[in-house]
Scaffold this motif. Structure first.
Motif, PDB file in Angstrom:
ATOM      1  N   UNK A 237      38.263  49.087  43.748  1.00 29.93           N
ATOM      2  CA  UNK A 237      39.232  49.543  42.748  1.00 29.93           C
ATOM      3  C   UNK A 237      38.497  50.259  41.617  1.00 29.93           C
ATOM      4  N   UNK A 238      38.794  51.545  41.419  1.00 30.36           N
ATOM      5  CA  UNK A 238      38.098  52.315  40.387  1.00 30.36           C
ATOM      6  C   UNK A 238      38.563  51.887  39.002  1.00 30.36           C
ATOM      7  N   UNK A 239      37.738  52.131  37.996  1.00 27.05           N
ATOM      8  CA  UNK A 239      38.092  51.792  36.624  1.00 27.05           C
ATOM      9  C   UNK A 239      39.331  52.561  36.184  1.00 27.05           C
ATOM     10  N   UNK A 240      39.464  53.789  36.683  1.00 26.02           N
ATOM     11  CA  UNK A 240      40.610  54.613  36.326  1.00 26.02           C
ATOM     12  C   UNK A 240      41.913  53.962  36.793  1.00 26.02           C
ATOM     13  N   UNK A 241      41.919  53.505  38.034  1.00 24.45           N
ATOM     14  CA  UNK A 241      43.117  52.865  38.574  1.00 24.45           C
ATOM     15  C   UNK A 241      43.343  51.490  37.936  1.00 24.45           C
TER      16      UNK A 241
ATOM     17  N   UNK B 214      48.717  50.332  50.248  1.00 23.28           N
ATOM     18  CA  UNK B 214      49.573  49.300  50.829  1.00 23.28           C
ATOM     19  C   UNK B 214      49.873  48.198  49.820  1.00 23.28           C
ATOM     20  N   UNK B 215      50.948  47.427  50.106  1.00 21.36           N
ATOM     21  CA  UNK B 215      51.275  46.293  49.243  1.00 21.36           C
ATOM     22  C   UNK B 215      50.174  45.249  49.286  1.00 21.36           C
ATOM     23  N   UNK B 216      49.511  45.153  50.413  1.00 20.38           N
ATOM     24  CA  UNK B 216      48.403  44.207  50.547  1.00 20.38           C
ATOM     25  C   UNK B 216      47.280  44.553  49.564  1.00 20.38           C
ATOM     26  N   UNK B 217      47.042  45.869  49.414  1.00 16.55           N
ATOM     27  CA  UNK B 217      46.014  46.312  48.463  1.00 16.55           C
ATOM     28  C   UNK B 217      46.413  45.966  47.037  1.00 16.55           C
ATOM     29  N   UNK B 218      47.708  46.100  46.721  1.00 16.70           N
ATOM     30  CA  UNK B 218      48.194  45.764  45.384  1.00 16.70           C
ATOM     31  C   UNK B 218      47.944  44.290  45.082  1.00 16.70           C
ATOM     32  N   UNK B 219      48.202  43.423  46.053  1.00 20.29           N
ATOM     33  CA  UNK B 219      47.955  41.983  45.858  1.00 20.29           C
ATOM     34  C   UNK B 219      46.461  41.739  45.619  1.00 20.29           C
ATOM     35  N   UNK B 220      45.629  42.491  46.335  1.00 17.71           N
ATOM     36  CA  UNK B 220      44.179  42.305  46.167  1.00 17.71           C
ATOM     37  C   UNK B 220      43.736  42.769  44.766  1.00 17.71           C
ATOM     38  N   UNK B 221      44.344  43.883  44.308  1.00 14.42           N
ATOM     39  CA  UNK B 221      44.022  44.362  42.961  1.00 14.42           C
ATOM     40  C   UNK B 221      44.466  43.359  41.904  1.00 14.42           C
ATOM     41  N   UNK B 222      45.628  42.765  42.096  1.00 15.66           N
ATOM     42  CA  UNK B 222      46.133  41.770  41.143  1.00 15.66           C
ATOM     43  C   UNK B 222      45.199  40.568  41.082  1.00 15.66           C
ATOM     44  N   UNK B 223      44.673  40.175  42.220  1.00 14.80           N
ATOM     45  CA  UNK B 223      43.712  39.071  42.255  1.00 14.80           C
ATOM     46  C   UNK B 223      42.434  39.442  41.507  1.00 14.80           C
TER      47      UNK B 223
ATOM     48  N   UNK C 208      40.852  37.530  38.274  1.00  8.33           N
ATOM     49  CA  UNK C 208      39.466  37.063  38.251  1.00  8.33           C
ATOM     50  C   UNK C 208      38.720  37.623  37.043  1.00  8.33           C
ATOM     51  N   UNK C 209      39.147  38.809  36.591  1.00  8.52           N
ATOM     52  CA  UNK C 209      38.497  39.436  35.433  1.00  8.52           C
ATOM     53  C   UNK C 209      39.038  38.898  34.112  1.00  8.52           C
ATOM     54  N   UNK C 210      40.015  37.979  34.179  1.00  8.17           N
ATOM     55  CA  UNK C 210      40.529  37.361  32.961  1.00  8.17           C
ATOM     56  C   UNK C 210      41.852  37.913  32.479  1.00  8.17           C
ATOM     57  N   UNK C 211      42.431  38.868  33.212  1.00  9.70           N
ATOM     58  CA  UNK C 211      43.741  39.407  32.836  1.00  9.70           C
ATOM     59  C   UNK C 211      44.821  38.481  33.404  1.00  9.70           C
ATOM     60  N   UNK C 212      45.679  37.899  32.569  1.00 10.90           N
ATOM     61  CA  UNK C 212      46.668  36.918  33.046  1.00 10.90           C
ATOM     62  C   UNK C 212      47.830  37.550  33.817  1.00 10.90           C
TER      63      UNK C 212
END
Length: 313
Positions: A1-5, A31-40, A44-48
């Motif tokens: 996941x790029x910093x821009x995205x 994909x929606x699967x990628x969105x879930x991975x980005x949310x995770x 992990x980075x501390x964003x609630x």
């Protein structure tokens, strides 16, 4: 996941109360699967980031993290986007999109500004097509300032001389109605301003800037041009109304009073330099110098010279 995205996803979540994985996947083209991975990854980075189920469910960010969604107020968003648009217009970065799937920062942030960000349009392109070289000079200077590289160029000064200068650039300045850059002149051993449209043969050197602007303190607040200080003179003239705009375009007009049906008395300040009288002569019979006497005299002498030249022919 790029910093821009990453930035864009966080901003979308801050801006929206809730948004589905499907809409996010359509927006980013993943994909929606990628969105879930980005949310995770954000979690992990501390964003609630959290997700809710049901018809109105989706991804959201905790209210306390969103700071009541006022990281920027609507007015601040409008100002930021408008400023970015102006810079993009000048530097040409608005046309630097690599492909249709990518958007510039301006385009991205514009979506989050609820107020109209198109209230101001800035176009730095000169009316004269030949002046487009200023944009090229601007971008070379911008890179030199950012990368802290010295530059060299030929400069056309008011004393009718062409001088070769080597300068350590500090910043680009828009002053009055023209572009300048400010820096340490190695030739004069002093800080100087240079007008961009008088620069020719600009080269960026492989030599770092060693003189820093901060060393000069209040000195930098003064406007040091590449030439000596230009004296100003107050002129009063009777000018045809059809030519008034030319005076107002070029000089600081102090007063305008109607004199007759087609003329006005104009008082204005002008630089006392060699092109002043020739410029006033370009008005022909549409101007009559009233004051000061020395300008009237110079004007009269030039008119007589022109008349003599016509008689010779």
């Amino acid at each position: 996941m790029s910093q821009q995205k990453l930035f864009e996803l966080v901003y979308i979540l801050l801006d929206k109360k809730s948004i589905t994985a499907k809409k996010l996947s359509e927006h980013f083209g993943v994909s929606e699967r990628t969105i879930y991975r980005w949310a995770e990854s954000l979690a992990e980075a501390g964003v609630p980031v959290y997700s809710t189920q049901g018809r109105a469910g989706g991804f959201a960010i905790a209210e306390n993290y969103a700071l009541d969604k006022t990281i920027f107020t609507d007015e601040e968003k409008c100002s930021v986007v408008s400023s970015l648009k102006a810079v993009a217009k000048l530097t040409g970065s608005e046309c630097s999109v690599k492909n249709s799937a990518e958007k510039t920062v301006v385009q991205k942030l514009s979506r989050f500004a609820s107020k109209n960000t198109d209230w101001l349009e800035l176009d730095f392109s000169p009316w004269n097509p030949q002046g487009k070289n200023i944009n090229e000079i601007f971008n070379k200077l911008k890179n030199a300032v950012i990368e802290k590289h010295q530059i060299e160029f030929d400069y056309f000064s008011l004393n009718k001389k062409t001088e070769h200068r080597t300068v350590q650039p500090w910043k680009i300045v828009f002053r009055g109605v023209g572009w300048y850059f400010y820096g340490w002149c190695n030739v004069r051993c002093a800080p100087r301003y240079f007008k961009l449209n008088r620069i020719c043969n600009l080269k960026v050197l492989n030599k770092k800037v060693c003189m820093e602007e901060k060393k000069f303190g209040t000195e930098q607040k003064k406007f040091y041009s590449a030439e000596k200080e230009i004296p100003m003179i107050e002129i009063t003239a009777q000018v045809a109304d059809s030519e008034l705009y030319r005076i107002m375009d070029e000089f600081a007009v102090c007063k305008v009073e109607k004199f007759s049906l087609e003329t006005s008395i104009v008082k204005f300040n002008a630089p006392e330099i060699n092109w002043l009288v020739p410029f006033l002569l370009s008005f022909g019979s549409a101007i009559k110098i009233i004051f000061p006497e020395k300008i009237k005299k110079q004007f009269s002498i030039e008119v007589k010279k022109m008349s003599a030249q016509l008689k010779e022919k």
